[in-house]
Scaffold this active site. Structure first.
Site, short mmCIF file in Angstrom:
data_model
loop_
_atom_site.label_atom_id
_atom_site.label_comp_id
_atom_site.label_asym_id
_atom_site.label_seq_id
_atom_site.Cartn_x
_atom_site.Cartn_y
_atom_site.Cartn_z
N ARG A 239 8.37 14.26 -13.12
CA ARG A 239 7.43 15.27 -12.63
C ARG A 239 6.59 15.77 -13.80
O ARG A 239 7.11 16.03 -14.89
CB ARG A 239 8.19 16.46 -12.01
CG ARG A 239 8.71 16.20 -10.60
CD ARG A 239 7.58 16.02 -9.58
NE ARG A 239 8.05 15.77 -8.23
CZ ARG A 239 8.19 14.56 -7.67
NH1 ARG A 239 7.91 13.47 -8.37
NH2 ARG A 239 8.58 14.43 -6.42
N GLU A 268 -1.26 17.44 -10.38
CA GLU A 268 -1.94 16.19 -10.03
C GLU A 268 -2.58 16.28 -8.63
O GLU A 268 -2.09 17.03 -7.80
CB GLU A 268 -0.96 15.00 -10.11
CG GLU A 268 0.21 15.06 -9.17
CD GLU A 268 1.19 13.91 -9.40
OE1 GLU A 268 1.65 13.71 -10.54
OE2 GLU A 268 1.52 13.22 -8.42
N HIS A 286 0.82 8.00 -10.54
CA HIS A 286 2.05 8.27 -9.77
C HIS A 286 2.49 7.05 -8.94
O HIS A 286 2.56 7.11 -7.71
CB HIS A 286 1.85 9.50 -8.86
CG HIS A 286 3.15 10.18 -8.49
ND1 HIS A 286 3.26 11.53 -8.30
CD2 HIS A 286 4.38 9.68 -8.25
CE1 HIS A 286 4.51 11.84 -7.97
NE2 HIS A 286 5.21 10.71 -7.92
C1 DGY Z 1 9.38 10.99 -5.31
O1 DGY Z 1 9.96 10.28 -4.48
O2 DGY Z 1 9.76 12.12 -5.60
C2 DGY Z 1 8.19 10.40 -5.98
O3 DGY Z 1 7.61 11.21 -6.87
C3 DGY Z 1 7.24 9.81 -4.98
O4 DGY Z 1 7.64 8.50 -4.96
#
Ligand code: DGY
Length: 320
Positions: A239, A268, A286
């Site tokens: 994150r 983001e 991402h």
């Molecule tokens: C998640 O699953 O938390 C990712 O960031 C998206 O794939």
């Protein structure tokens, strides 16, 4: 019996949308039209469940505004820091997510970030693409080899453990820091640090795999970056909120951090403009779990969880 209404907030892979339409009265968003937070209550009118995504902000006011009919939220993600779980619980909404099925894909992406940052793949690609490459030279774009290096993993959950398995193929020495030590059989020989100082000092390459949220916000700040060995490489496929961007940018400028590979950003899709000026950072949009097989599996798991919760059973992927 009438199928329950399910609001799906984003376009999903075709097989997942087909399954949603088979099992629910699905309100799909096949155009992937952006849904503003204040539109959600109207769109969810009469819905028993919402299949949401990390791009939906489900904070306490958003949850309070949902129609009474909504009893379950499934998120198309393993991370659930975009949902105020305490508020969901107070409001009587159960929440489920998509653990396990994306661990390998995300760990692969973390390894890609490590390699791309350490071996200067972004700079090399830009050189070739912009027709500025004039041929091989003995001193061009000399990077850092990762084989045999010390890899520090912050957060030894499922993704961290998959990265450990992959990194073993590069004969890396694995160090990790987490709130608790794993049982030895799950450590795969990785070295636990209860203390973040010794962990950071050991991390020639640091990969972040902790959850987002208030408790980890800006964990990687200027003080902690200073504890890394000079010339460290950093990867973040977890994150964006884990990183104090200004501190990392300053360390990338000074060279204390040699390179970074980032897949996630605070706020983001906005990216701190400081990163865009730097050659020694690889920036991806991402992509951690972005393989079709993984996204199918995430969708099926979320739908299974929603169905179970609506039927009054508690699936293993329940978080609230
Ligand atoms: C998640 O699953 O938390 C990712 O960031 C998206 O794939």
């Amino acid at each position: 019996m009438e199928k329950p209404v399910l609001l799906v907030t984003r376009r999903l892979p075709p097989a997942v949308e087909a399954r949603a339409a088979r099992d629910f009265q699905a309100r799909l968003n096949s155009e992937d039209r952006p849904i503003a937070g204040n539109e959600l209550p109207r769109l969810a009118t009469g819905a028993a469940a919402i299949l949401a995504a990390p791009t939906d902000r489900l904070d306490a006011p958003a949850l309070a505004a949902l129609p009474e009919s909504v009893r379950v939220i499934g998120t198309f993600s393993v991370g659930f820091d975009h949902i105020d779980c305490a508020a969901a619980k107070a409001r009587g909404i159960a929440v489920c997510n998509t653990p396990e099925v994306l661990s390998v894909a995300t760990a692969e992406l973390a390894m890609l970030l490590i390699l791309a940052a350490a071996r200067r793949a972004g700079e090399g690609e830009r050189l070739v693409r912009t027709a500025r490459w004039s041929g091989w030279t003995p001193t061009q774009l000399l990077g850092i080899g990762v084989s045999g290096r010390r890899l520090g993993i912050l957060g030894m959950g499922r993704i961290g453990r998959e990265l450990t398995r992959i990194a073993r193929g590069f004969e890396m020495e694995i160090h990790y820091h987490d709130i608790a030590r794993l049982p030895p059989e799950r450590e795969q020989g990785a070295i636990f640090h209860a203390d973040d100082r010794s962990f950071l000092a050991a991390s020639e390459i640091l990969s972040l795999h902790a959850p987002g949220g208030a408790g980890t916000r800006h964990w990687l700040n200027a003080e902690r970056i200073a504890l890394l060995p000079k010339g460290a490489v950093i990867a973040n496929a977890a994150r964006g909120t884990l990183v104090d961007d200004a501190a990392l940018i300053s360390a990338l400028r000074s060279g204390h951090v040699a390179a970074a590979g980032l897949d996630v950003y605070e706020g983001e899709p906005r990216v701190h403009p400081g990163y865009l000026e730097l050659e020694n950072v690889v920036l991806l949009p991402h992509l951690g779990s972005a393989t079709l097989a993984t996204r199918d599996a995430m969708g099926f798991l979320a739908l299974d969880g929603i169905a179970a919760l609506l039927n009054g059973t508690s699936p293993p992927n329940r978080v609230v």
